[in-house]
Design an enzyme around this catalytic site. Sequence first.
Site, PDB file in Angstrom:
ATOM      1  N   ASN A  19      57.206  52.796  32.810  1.00 22.86           N
ATOM      2  CA  ASN A  19      57.836  52.599  34.125  1.00 22.86           C
ATOM      3  C   ASN A  19      58.369  51.172  34.212  1.00 22.86           C
ATOM      4  O   ASN A  19      57.605  50.229  34.417  1.00 22.86           O
ATOM      5  CB  ASN A  19      56.793  52.857  35.220  1.00 22.86           C
TER       6      ASN A  19
ATOM      7  N   LYS B 153      60.144  49.954  36.514  1.00 21.96           N
ATOM      8  CA  LYS B 153      60.342  49.506  37.902  1.00 21.96           C
ATOM      9  C   LYS B 153      61.759  48.934  38.038  1.00 21.96           C
ATOM     10  O   LYS B 153      62.683  49.456  37.423  1.00 21.96           O
ATOM     11  CB  LYS B 153      59.248  48.520  38.311  1.00 21.96           C
TER      12      LYS B 153
ATOM     13  N   HIS C 116      54.675  56.827  43.678  1.00 21.48           N
ATOM     14  CA  HIS C 116      54.109  55.564  43.174  1.00 21.48           C
ATOM     15  C   HIS C 116      53.624  54.737  44.374  1.00 21.48           C
ATOM     16  O   HIS C 116      54.246  54.753  45.439  1.00 21.48           O
ATOM     17  CB  HIS C 116      55.163  54.797  42.381  1.00 21.48           C
TER      18      HIS C 116
ATOM     19  N   GLU D  83      53.905  51.759  45.065  1.00 23.44           N
ATOM     20  CA  GLU D  83      54.908  50.830  45.603  1.00 23.44           C
ATOM     21  C   GLU D  83      55.868  51.553  46.539  1.00 23.44           C
ATOM     22  O   GLU D  83      56.445  50.938  47.444  1.00 23.44           O
ATOM     23  CB  GLU D  83      55.638  50.141  44.435  1.00 23.44           C
TER      24      GLU D  83
ATOM     25  N   GLU E 167      46.252  55.972  39.566  1.00 22.82           N
ATOM     26  CA  GLU E 167      46.550  54.544  39.536  1.00 22.82           C
ATOM     27  C   GLU E 167      45.863  53.844  40.705  1.00 22.82           C
ATOM     28  O   GLU E 167      46.388  53.842  41.829  1.00 22.82           O
ATOM     29  CB  GLU E 167      48.058  54.313  39.664  1.00 22.82           C
TER      30      GLU E 167
ATOM     31  N   GLY F  94      49.475  45.795  38.088  1.00 22.94           N
ATOM     32  CA  GLY F  94      50.051  44.458  37.949  1.00 22.94           C
ATOM     33  C   GLY F  94      49.072  43.319  38.169  1.00 22.94           C
ATOM     34  O   GLY F  94      49.481  42.200  38.473  1.00 22.94           O
TER      35      GLY F  94
ATOM     36  N   SER G 192      47.594  48.161  34.875  1.00 21.04           N
ATOM     37  CA  SER G 192      47.259  47.104  33.909  1.00 21.04           C
ATOM     38  C   SER G 192      46.888  47.635  32.529  1.00 21.04           C
ATOM     39  O   SER G 192      46.029  47.067  31.843  1.00 21.04           O
ATOM     40  CB  SER G 192      46.158  46.196  34.466  1.00 21.04           C
TER      41      SER G 192
HETATM   42  P1  PGA Z   1      51.279  47.818  35.506  1.00 15.05           P
HETATM   43  O1  PGA Z   1      51.995  48.897  36.437  1.00 15.05           O
HETATM   44  O2  PGA Z   1      51.067  48.489  34.160  1.00 15.05           O
HETATM   45  O3  PGA Z   1      52.242  46.684  35.434  1.00 15.05           O
HETATM   46  O4  PGA Z   1      49.985  47.494  36.146  1.00 15.05           O
HETATM   47  C1  PGA Z   1      51.612  50.246  36.387  1.00 15.05           C
HETATM   48  C2  PGA Z   1      52.326  51.007  37.438  1.00 15.05           C
HETATM   49  O5  PGA Z   1      52.666  50.465  38.500  1.00 15.05           O
HETATM   50  O6  PGA Z   1      52.609  52.191  37.255  1.00 15.05           O
END
Ligand code: PGA
Length: 246
Positions: free
Chosen positions: A11, A13, A99, A101, A166, A172, A204
């Site tokens: 992903n 983003k 997601h 976000e 998640e 992140g 992460s």
């Molecule tokens: P990250 O993001 O691996 O940077 O923690 C994962 C995600 O948001 O799907």
Amino acid sequence: MENSPIWLIANWKMNGDAARARAWAFAVNASLAAHDTQVEVVFCPPVTLLAAARGALPANAGLRLGAQNCHAEAKGAFTGEISAAMLKEAGCSHVIIGHSERRAMGESDADVLAKAQAALASGLTPIICVGESRAEYDKKQTNTTLDIQLKGLKKLPSDAYLIAYEPVWAIGTSKTPEMAEISAAHGHIKSVLGSTTPVLYGGSVSGSNIGQILGIAQVSGVLIGGASLEIESMQAMLEAAVNVKK
Ligand code: PGA
């Protein structure tokens, strides 16, 4: 478990550009082709980069393309939105839905279900994200939160979509739950949705923990954000996934 694939979802983003998407797709697909493997990689760049990624792939490429969101309606007056059918036409096989976000921008569980249904109707496989906040985790309310997020998903055919567990606080942050906690959450999700739904972990994931995470029996793959941006980092994680024995 034996014949089910291990999924690696990259992903990006809102990152990257066409040159990087081309190079990434070409290189990661070549790594994938070098192995006779059960590992499936889905590249989810921003939608504007899908054509560049697709153009860099040979016919019959193993690398799959995905998007990071879709609209629940098939067409209409929804300025700025993209339908599942449009993503399919752009070469996607998968779409990430719900997601955290996007949930933080107001997407509800009902929206997530409607989008998943739209994706399925257009022949896309939804990758549906669920997970608890830090406050919910601290109050030991992970299962309660998951139950609320999963409730509507029972309407979907259980083997037609993927779940990405998640924890919001792990995204992140370089923090992850204990392996036993990941295993317990995955077990809980499967107890609600059924054992045929693949459940991936996200938050992460990196080269240093992917082997351990994929080693958990209930984990069918990972959703990778930051660590998927660099080709070498992605190839190292692919290598680790290939070497995981389920
Ligand atoms: P990250 O993001 O691996 O940077 O923690 C994962 C995600 O948001 O799907």
